[in-house]
Structures are given as C-alpha cells and as structure tokens.
Design an enzyme around this catalytic site. Structure first.
Site, PDB file in Angstrom:
ATOM      1  N   ARG A  29      53.228  37.600  39.582  1.00 19.37           N
ATOM      2  CA  ARG A  29      54.691  37.585  39.695  1.00 19.37           C
ATOM      3  C   ARG A  29      55.246  38.790  40.449  1.00 19.37           C
ATOM      4  NH1 ARG A  29      53.614  34.402  35.927  1.00 19.37           N
ATOM      5  NH2 ARG A  29      52.196  36.022  35.271  1.00 19.37           N
ATOM      6  N   THR A  30      54.853  39.988  40.017  1.00 18.04           N
ATOM      7  CA  THR A  30      55.451  41.197  40.605  1.00 18.04           C
ATOM      8  C   THR A  30      55.105  41.306  42.084  1.00 18.04           C
ATOM      9  OG1 THR A  30      55.328  42.326  38.464  1.00 18.04           O
ATOM     10  CG2 THR A  30      55.651  43.705  40.412  1.00 18.04           C
ATOM     11  N   LYS A  59      34.967  53.486  46.475  1.00 20.79           N
ATOM     12  CA  LYS A  59      34.008  54.444  47.046  1.00 20.79           C
ATOM     13  C   LYS A  59      34.294  55.869  46.572  1.00 20.79           C
ATOM     14  CE  LYS A  59      34.136  51.577  51.195  1.00 20.79           C
ATOM     15  NZ  LYS A  59      34.718  51.484  52.539  1.00 20.79           N
ATOM     16  N   ARG A  80      51.030  49.285  42.065  1.00 21.70           N
ATOM     17  CA  ARG A  80      50.704  49.133  40.644  1.00 21.70           C
ATOM     18  C   ARG A  80      49.367  49.812  40.407  1.00 21.70           C
ATOM     19  NH1 ARG A  80      51.124  43.695  37.193  1.00 21.70           N
ATOM     20  NH2 ARG A  80      53.272  44.417  37.293  1.00 21.70           N
ATOM     21  N   HIS A 108      57.470  50.417  33.792  1.00 22.59           N
ATOM     22  CA  HIS A 108      57.614  49.316  34.768  1.00 22.59           C
ATOM     23  C   HIS A 108      59.105  49.238  35.124  1.00 22.59           C
ATOM     24  CE1 HIS A 108      56.901  45.875  37.089  1.00 22.59           C
ATOM     25  NE2 HIS A 108      56.267  45.093  36.242  1.00 22.59           N
TER      26      HIS A 108
END
Length: 283
Positions: A29-30, A59, A80, A108
C-alpha cells in the site's frame, strides 16, 4: 488533490522530477500509493523493493552511503527501514528531502497524516473526540504516530486496548501526559467501542516477535472487531485500520458504512500527493 486526481487531464506539476522509493521492509500500500501519487502529478519513479536483500545493503553498505548515492539519481527519497531512527539518519545525510515511510517499530508519519485527514472527513472534527487504539500498540508504528499527532488537538481522549505483551510503550504515554492529553488503558473493547468516535484496529505483528511464537499466539485473536462490536458502536463512529488486516476485523464488517478502512487507504494517495507537491514545489 482529490480534484486533481479525478481530473481527466492529468496534472504535470511535477513533470521532470524523480522520486526514489527505497524500501528495506515489505510494503504494498505505502509504496504503491507514493508511486501513484508521484505519477498522478506528472513525475517519474525509481523504485526498489526489498532493498535489504537485493541492494548493496546486502553487501554491507551503510545506509548513509546508500543515501548519498541514491540522492544523485533523484529529487526526493521515500524510505522504509527496519530500524527505528533510520529515517532521521538518512535525512541528516541527504541534501534532498527524505520522507519516512516507516522506520521499524518507530514512527509512520505519513500514515498519521492520512489517518487524521480520514478522521476529519469521516467524523467531521478533530477536537473533542474519543479514539480507541486497539491491537499491537508496542510494535505498531501507525498507532504511535497517530497518538503523537492527536496530541496537537483539543479535548482528545485516547483509549489503549491491547494484550499485555504488546501494550503501548511509555514514551508515547509520557508524551501525551506532558501535552495534557487524557488517556486510559483498558481491556474492555466492548465498553470502549460504545463511547468512541473512532475504533482504530491494528494487526498483531508476527514479524516483530522473532522466535517467541508463543507470545504472538497469546496476543493474536484477543481483540477482534466483528458485528457484535459494531452493534455497540454509535451511528456516527467509524472503524479504521492501517491495513493489511488478517482476522482482527471480520469480513462481515466491510459492508457496514462505518467501515472506513478502504476509504482511509484511498486518502493516503491524496495526502502523499500533497506532501510531494509541498516538498518539491512549496506551497
């Protein structure tokens, strides 16, 4: 932005701008709503999902080095991350805007903005409201950010309804107290549902429990919004959920006009369109 989105003549106000999405945790969704927001304003998108596994982070590259590199390709970064505080680290490194699309169990903020927008659209006000935050309040960054933002308004009362293993952490409770916001912890969802304007349900987040599956199973299923809860709610009240849901809201609730969670998800598009425009072009 609602008018812009509905206009058949696509907006071009962000034409020539590039947005990079850097997601170290899964998101549907985001990420899609940010990408849709950018494209609906005429901009372009560079996207990476599962950056934790498929980028140079695997890495051993530091977050700071990744940000310095990606900012050379884009005008704004939406990120995120699985670590609380990662967005702040990125912002301190970057010379372009960083939008926090969720940082581990931290915050958030764009979800909180769309939640507040949804409450205003659905209930008609943000002052003098009662809000029940239900479910995983220890790990759910959406409820942490929403509680923080609701403290900006007058005469708000917040009820925390959570299993013992995932209660709201003290930092948010202390913040609310410092701002004079009334809050109460309770285990009685039915009673709270009868007096609240918003019942904000969240899923118990299995991914935050690690090996402690026993604790997850103990918490899961304790609080479920079903027809019985709806029957206790006032006619003007609404049920919200940041999604995805599992079984914490039964499917029968979807048909009730007080089920606002899919409208809430749509509102995320408008909020993120506005935010991109604000950060790239100003008011």
């Amino acid at each position: 932005m609602e008018r812009v989105e509905k206009n058949p003549l696509r907006s071009q106000i962000l034409k020539g701008y590039l947005m990079a999405t850097l997601f170290y945790e899964p998101s549907t969704r985001t990420r899609l709503s940010f990408e849709s927001a950018m494209k609906r304003l005429g901009g372009e998108v560079l996207t990476t999902e599962n950056a934790r596994e498929f980028s140079s982070a695997a890495k051993g590259e530091t977050l700071e080095d990744t940000i310095r590199t990606v900012e050379g390709y884009s005008d704004i970064i939406v990120m995120r991350h699985f670590e609380s505080g990662a967005a702040m680290r990125a912002a301190n490194t970057a010379g372009i805007p960083i939008i926090n699309a969720g940082d581990g169990p931290g915050q958030h903020p764009t979800q909180a903005l769309l939640d507040v927008y949804t409450i205003e659209r659905e209930v008609g006000k943000l002052d003098d409201i009662k809000v029940a935050l239900v479910g995983d309040l220890a790990n759910g960054r959406t409820v942490r950010s929403l509680a923080y933002l609701l403290a900006k308004y007058q005469d708000v009362k917040i009820y925390f309804v959570a299993p013992d293993v995932v209660k709201m952490k003290d930092d948010i409770k202390d913040y609310l107290t410092s701002k004079g916001v009334k809050w109460e912890e309770t285990s009685d969802l039915m009673e709270v549902a009868s007096k609240c304007d918003i019942v904000y349900q969240t899923r118990i987040q299995r991914e935050r429990f690690g090996e402690r599956i026993d604790l997850y199973e103990e918490a899961r299923g304790k609080y479920i919004v079903d027809k019985a809860v709806l029957d206790m709610m006032q006619k003007h009240a609404v049920v919200m959920h940041p999604l995805p849901r599992l079984d914490e809201i039964t499917v029968e609730v979807d048909a009730d006009p007080r089920a606002a969670y899919f409208r809430q998800a749509k509102n995320g598009l408008y909020i993120r369109m506005a935010l991109l425009k604000l950060l790239l072009l100003g008011w």
